[in-house]
Scaffold this motif. Structure first.
Motif, PDB file in Angstrom:
ATOM      1  N   MET A 171       0.836  -1.197   0.000  1.00 34.07           N
ATOM      2  CA  MET A 171       0.000   0.000   0.000  1.00 34.07           C
ATOM      3  C   MET A 171       0.868   1.242   0.000  1.00 34.07           C
ATOM      4  O   MET A 171       1.813   1.348   0.776  1.00 34.07           O
ATOM      5  CB  MET A 171      -0.915   0.011   1.236  1.00 34.07           C
ATOM      6  N   VAL A 211      -8.367   8.033  -1.990  1.00 31.15           N
ATOM      7  CA  VAL A 211      -7.505   7.301  -2.912  1.00 31.15           C
ATOM      8  C   VAL A 211      -7.451   8.047  -4.240  1.00 31.15           C
ATOM      9  O   VAL A 211      -8.493   8.355  -4.835  1.00 31.15           O
ATOM     10  CB  VAL A 211      -8.010   5.862  -3.130  1.00 31.15           C
ATOM     11  N   GLY A 213      -3.283   5.449  -7.276  1.00 34.88           N
ATOM     12  CA  GLY A 213      -3.274   4.329  -6.348  1.00 34.88           C
ATOM     13  C   GLY A 213      -2.783   4.636  -4.953  1.00 34.88           C
ATOM     14  O   GLY A 213      -2.721   3.737  -4.113  1.00 34.88           O
ATOM     15  N   GLY A 237      -5.884   0.790  -5.101  1.00 34.54           N
ATOM     16  CA  GLY A 237      -5.724   1.623  -3.919  1.00 34.54           C
ATOM     17  C   GLY A 237      -6.933   1.577  -3.015  1.00 34.54           C
ATOM     18  O   GLY A 237      -6.798   1.584  -1.776  1.00 34.54           O
TER      19      GLY A 237
END
Length: 265
Positions: free
Chosen positions: A1, A77, A81, A127
Motif C-alpha cells: 500500500m 484514494v 493508487g 488503492g
C-alpha cells in the motif's frame, strides 16, 4: 500500500476531538461528486493529488452547516493508487449521512468526479482495496464493502464505481473480491481474557509474531498456554512501541495488539 500520512500531505489539525470507534461493519465507498479534471488521471499528474486532498479538507472545515471536525473521510484514494490518510482507523467518519451510518461503516473517497474524471483507473481500484484492507487490519472493519448510496439517498459513488462495488470490489487482475477473502488478523480479545490464563491457538499465534519481530523471552515454545514468558515477551513488544513503566506491563492492550498484527487462526 502506498500510504500518504496526514503529515506527508499537509493536513490541518482537527477542529474538535475525533470520536473513537472500536470497529465497524465494513467500509463505504464514496466519490467527490463534483467536477474532477480528467487531467488528474494522467500518470505525470500525481503531484496534483495532495493539493486536492488539502482542498477537500479545507472545504469540509469551512462548512459551517455540517460543522465537520476534520476531513470527513477515513481515507482518500487518488487515480495513481496512493492512499491518503484522512481521519484514519478507529475514528468515526463524518461522510456517510447520519450519525448511525457514520458509526456503522468507515468512509473511503476516490478522487473521482461526476464529470471530467469519472472512470476509476486500475491503480485507483487497487488503492481502494488497499484502503479497505488497511481499515480491516488496523481499524477492525468488518467484511462489508458498500457504496455511500446504500442506506442514504445519494448518487455517490457514481455509476462506474458503484458497479465495481456491486461486483464485490475486485482487485484488478484478480483477487481481493468477495470470493477471495483478504488476509485478516485476530481481533483484540481483551486484557481480561489474557488474565484468565487462556489456553488457545491465539496465544501460539501471538507468540510466533513476538518471535518474528524480535521480542522473544521464550526458552521453549511459544505454545497455546499463556505463561509468564508470554507476558515478558509482550512487555518487550510494548517497549519496542515506546511504552514505559506501567504501560509496558506485558498485558496486551488494543493499540499494541493491533500493531502486532497476529494472524487469524
Amino acid at each position: 500500500m502506498k500510504l500518504i500520512t496526514r503529515a506527508q500531505w499537509g493536513a490541518r489539525p482537527s477542529r474538535y476531538r475525533l470520536t473513537h470507534i472500536s470497529g465497524t461493519k465494513g467500509v463505504k465507498i464514496h466519490y467527490e461528486g463534483t467536477h474532477v479534471p480528467a487531467s488528474l488521471g494522467r500518470p505525470d499528474a500525481h503531484d496534483q493529488c495532495a493539493p486536492r486532498v488539502r482542498a477537500i479538507q479545507a472545504s469540509h472545515l469551512a462548512n459551517d452547516e455540517e460543522d465537520y471536525s476534520d476531513i470527513a473521510y477515513n481515507a482518500l484514494v487518488c487515480p495513481h493508487g496512493a492512499v491518503f490518510e484522512g481521519r484514519g482507523a478507529h475514528r468515526k467518519t463524518g461522510a456517510n449521512g447520519t450519525a448511525a451510518l457514520n458509526a456503522g461503516h468507515y468512509a473511503v473517497c476516490a478522487l473521482l468526479g461526476s464529470s471530467g474524471l469519472t472512470e476509476p483507473t486500475d491503480a485507483q481500484l487497487s488503492g481502494l482495496r488497499d484502503a479497505v484492507e488497511w481499515l480491516r487490519s488496523d481499524g477492525d472493519a468488518g467484511d462489508e464493502i458498500k457504496g455511500h448510496r446504500d442506506g442514504h439517498p445519494t448518487a455517490c459513488p457514481g455509476g462506474p464505481l458503484y458497479a465495481w462495488v456491486q461486483r464485490g470490489a475486485p482487485r484488478p487482475g484478480g483477487g481481493g473480491g468477495t470470493d477471495t477473502p483478504v488476509p485478516r488478523y485476530e481481533p483484540f480479545p481483551g486484557v481480561d481474557w489474557f488474565k484468565r490464563n487462556p489456553r488457545s491457538p491465539i496465544v501460539t499465534a501471538m507468540g510466533r509474531r513476538l518471535v518474528a519481530v524480535g521480542c522473544s523471552a521464550y526458552r521453549e515454545g511459544p505454545g497455546p498456554q499463556w505463561t509468564e514468558a508470554d507476558r515478558r515477551s509482550y512487555a518487550r513488544w510494548q517497549q519496542r512501541l515506546g511504552y514505559r513503566g506501567a504501560d509496558a506491563d506485558g498485558w496486551p492492550g488494543r493499540k499494541s495488539w493491533n500493531a502486532l498484527k497476529v494472524p487469524k487462526v
